[in-house]
Scaffold this motif. Structure first.
Motif, PDB file in Angstrom:
ATOM      1  N   PRO A   7       1.804 -20.177 -27.028  1.00 27.89           N
ATOM      2  CA  PRO A   7       1.546 -20.706 -28.365  1.00 27.89           C
ATOM      3  C   PRO A   7       0.036 -20.865 -28.561  1.00 27.89           C
ATOM      4  O   PRO A   7      -0.713 -21.067 -27.583  1.00 27.89           O
ATOM      5  N   PRO A   8      -0.442 -20.777 -29.785  1.00 29.71           N
ATOM      6  CA  PRO A   8      -1.892 -20.835 -30.051  1.00 29.71           C
ATOM      7  C   PRO A   8      -2.602 -22.035 -29.428  1.00 29.71           C
ATOM      8  O   PRO A   8      -3.728 -21.911 -28.950  1.00 29.71           O
ATOM      9  N   ILE A   9      -1.954 -23.199 -29.378  1.00 34.69           N
ATOM     10  CA  ILE A   9      -2.620 -24.374 -28.813  1.00 34.69           C
ATOM     11  C   ILE A   9      -2.922 -24.173 -27.324  1.00 34.69           C
ATOM     12  O   ILE A   9      -3.976 -24.587 -26.829  1.00 34.69           O
ATOM     13  N   LEU A  10      -2.015 -23.506 -26.582  1.00 36.17           N
ATOM     14  CA  LEU A  10      -2.278 -23.246 -25.169  1.00 36.17           C
ATOM     15  C   LEU A  10      -3.355 -22.174 -24.988  1.00 36.17           C
ATOM     16  O   LEU A  10      -4.162 -22.249 -24.069  1.00 36.17           O
ATOM     17  N   VAL A  11      -3.373 -21.193 -25.872  1.00 33.21           N
ATOM     18  CA  VAL A  11      -4.435 -20.178 -25.833  1.00 33.21           C
ATOM     19  C   VAL A  11      -5.789 -20.853 -26.010  1.00 33.21           C
ATOM     20  O   VAL A  11      -6.756 -20.566 -25.295  1.00 33.21           O
ATOM     21  N   SER A  12      -5.857 -21.805 -26.921  1.00 30.61           N
ATOM     22  CA  SER A  12      -7.099 -22.543 -27.161  1.00 30.61           C
ATOM     23  C   SER A  12      -7.527 -23.324 -25.921  1.00 30.61           C
ATOM     24  O   SER A  12      -8.712 -23.330 -25.550  1.00 30.61           O
ATOM     25  N   ILE A  13      -6.577 -23.975 -25.256  1.00 34.44           N
ATOM     26  CA  ILE A  13      -6.887 -24.728 -24.034  1.00 34.44           C
ATOM     27  C   ILE A  13      -7.398 -23.781 -22.952  1.00 34.44           C
ATOM     28  O   ILE A  13      -8.392 -24.079 -22.276  1.00 34.44           O
ATOM     29  N   TRP A  14      -6.733 -22.636 -22.753  1.00 34.14           N
ATOM     30  CA  TRP A  14      -7.187 -21.664 -21.748  1.00 34.14           C
ATOM     31  C   TRP A  14      -8.588 -21.165 -22.058  1.00 34.14           C
ATOM     32  O   TRP A  14      -9.438 -21.057 -21.171  1.00 34.14           O
ATOM     33  N   ASP A  16     -10.956 -22.638 -23.814  1.00 32.03           N
ATOM     34  CA  ASP A  16     -11.916 -23.719 -23.559  1.00 32.03           C
ATOM     35  C   ASP A  16     -12.206 -23.853 -22.068  1.00 32.03           C
ATOM     36  O   ASP A  16     -13.354 -24.044 -21.662  1.00 32.03           O
ATOM     37  N   SER A  17     -11.165 -23.739 -21.251  1.00 28.80           N
ATOM     38  CA  SER A  17     -11.345 -23.827 -19.800  1.00 28.80           C
ATOM     39  C   SER A  17     -12.210 -22.678 -19.285  1.00 28.80           C
ATOM     40  O   SER A  17     -13.110 -22.880 -18.467  1.00 28.80           O
ATOM     41  N   ILE A  18     -11.955 -21.481 -19.773  1.00 27.45           N
ATOM     42  CA  ILE A  18     -12.748 -20.322 -19.350  1.00 27.45           C
ATOM     43  C   ILE A  18     -14.196 -20.471 -19.810  1.00 27.45           C
ATOM     44  O   ILE A  18     -15.129 -20.185 -19.047  1.00 27.45           O
ATOM     45  N   ASP A  19     -14.387 -20.955 -21.039  1.00 33.78           N
ATOM     46  CA  ASP A  19     -15.759 -21.174 -21.527  1.00 33.78           C
ATOM     47  C   ASP A  19     -16.486 -22.205 -20.669  1.00 33.78           C
ATOM     48  O   ASP A  19     -17.683 -22.087 -20.424  1.00 33.78           O
ATOM     49  N   LEU A  29      -8.002 -17.795 -12.826  1.00 35.52           N
ATOM     50  CA  LEU A  29      -8.430 -18.982 -13.570  1.00 35.52           C
ATOM     51  C   LEU A  29      -8.681 -20.175 -12.666  1.00 35.52           C
ATOM     52  O   LEU A  29      -9.454 -21.060 -13.006  1.00 35.52           O
ATOM     53  N   PHE A  30      -8.029 -20.223 -11.513  1.00 36.42           N
ATOM     54  CA  PHE A  30      -8.195 -21.342 -10.597  1.00 36.42           C
ATOM     55  C   PHE A  30      -8.812 -20.828  -9.309  1.00 36.42           C
ATOM     56  O   PHE A  30      -8.299 -19.894  -8.690  1.00 36.42           O
ATOM     57  N   PHE A  31      -9.917 -21.442  -8.905  1.00 40.56           N
ATOM     58  CA  PHE A  31     -10.644 -20.990  -7.728  1.00 40.56           C
ATOM     59  C   PHE A  31     -11.432 -22.148  -7.153  1.00 40.56           C
ATOM     60  O   PHE A  31     -11.694 -23.134  -7.837  1.00 40.56           O
ATOM     61  N   ASN A  32     -11.791 -22.022  -5.875  1.00 42.21           N
ATOM     62  CA  ASN A  32     -12.566 -23.091  -5.245  1.00 42.21           C
ATOM     63  C   ASN A  32     -14.052 -22.912  -5.541  1.00 42.21           C
ATOM     64  O   ASN A  32     -14.446 -21.997  -6.273  1.00 42.21           O
ATOM     65  N   GLU A  33     -14.873 -23.791  -4.975  1.00 40.17           N
ATOM     66  CA  GLU A  33     -16.311 -23.779  -5.285  1.00 40.17           C
ATOM     67  C   GLU A  33     -17.012 -22.492  -4.858  1.00 40.17           C
ATOM     68  O   GLU A  33     -18.092 -22.177  -5.349  1.00 40.17           O
ATOM     69  N   ARG A  34     -16.400 -21.721  -3.971  1.00 40.29           N
ATOM     70  CA  ARG A  34     -16.988 -20.445  -3.543  1.00 40.29           C
ATOM     71  C   ARG A  34     -16.329 -19.256  -4.233  1.00 40.29           C
ATOM     72  O   ARG A  34     -16.585 -18.109  -3.880  1.00 40.29           O
ATOM     73  N   GLY A  35     -15.424 -19.543  -5.181  1.00 48.08           N
ATOM     74  CA  GLY A  35     -14.744 -18.475  -5.906  1.00 48.08           C
ATOM     75  C   GLY A  35     -13.482 -17.983  -5.227  1.00 48.08           C
ATOM     76  O   GLY A  35     -12.842 -17.056  -5.704  1.00 48.08           O
TER      77      GLY A  35
END
Length: 127
Positions: A7-14, A16-19, A29-35
């Motif tokens: 849904p659009p609201i989850l796309v917006s959250i994703w 924002d997280s990527i930005d 999308l999920f990674f540790n401090e070294r990638g």
């Protein structure tokens, strides 16, 4: 990988997280401090802390949302309780409808109040 409509609201959250945090070199999308991959012990530790911050004490002491994987159960149960067609929920989850209903169609905490109201409203239609 498989496409999963959001849904659009989850796309917006994703987005924002990527930005804010970017992605790993391979696009995760999920990674540790070294990638690299986030270790399971990290997930468990953070989840434990989040439960204590997000739940009242009586629920922290209960098995409710005890493991990070319980989020999947919660999400799928929420979608079903919201009235999303089980076939659609199963497809988005990458399961069959049989697996969905056998493993994931759980009652959510406090949901019985909403369900009782729906049943009462239905019965009142016959008065």
């Amino acid at each position: 990988m498989r496409p999963t409509p959001l849904p659009p609201i989850l796309v917006s959250i994703w987005r924002d997280s990527i930005d804010t945090f970017g992605t790993a070199d391979d696009g995760r999308l999920f990674f540790n401090e070294r990638g690299g991959l986030v270790g399971s012990s990290t997930y468990s530790r953070v989840w434990s802390e989040a439960r204590e911050l997000g739940l009242p004490p009586e629920l922290v002491a209960s098995p409710l949302a005890d493991r990070p994987y319980d989020l999947r159960h919660s999400a799928l149960s929420n979608w079903l309780n919201a009235g999303v067609d089980p076939t659609e929920v199963a497809e988005r989850a990458g399961n069959t409808v049989e697996v969905l209903l056998a493993r994931y169609a759980k009652c959510l905490h406090g949901r019985h109040v909403v369900d009782n109201k729906r049943i009462e409203d239905l019965l009142l239609e016959y008065e």
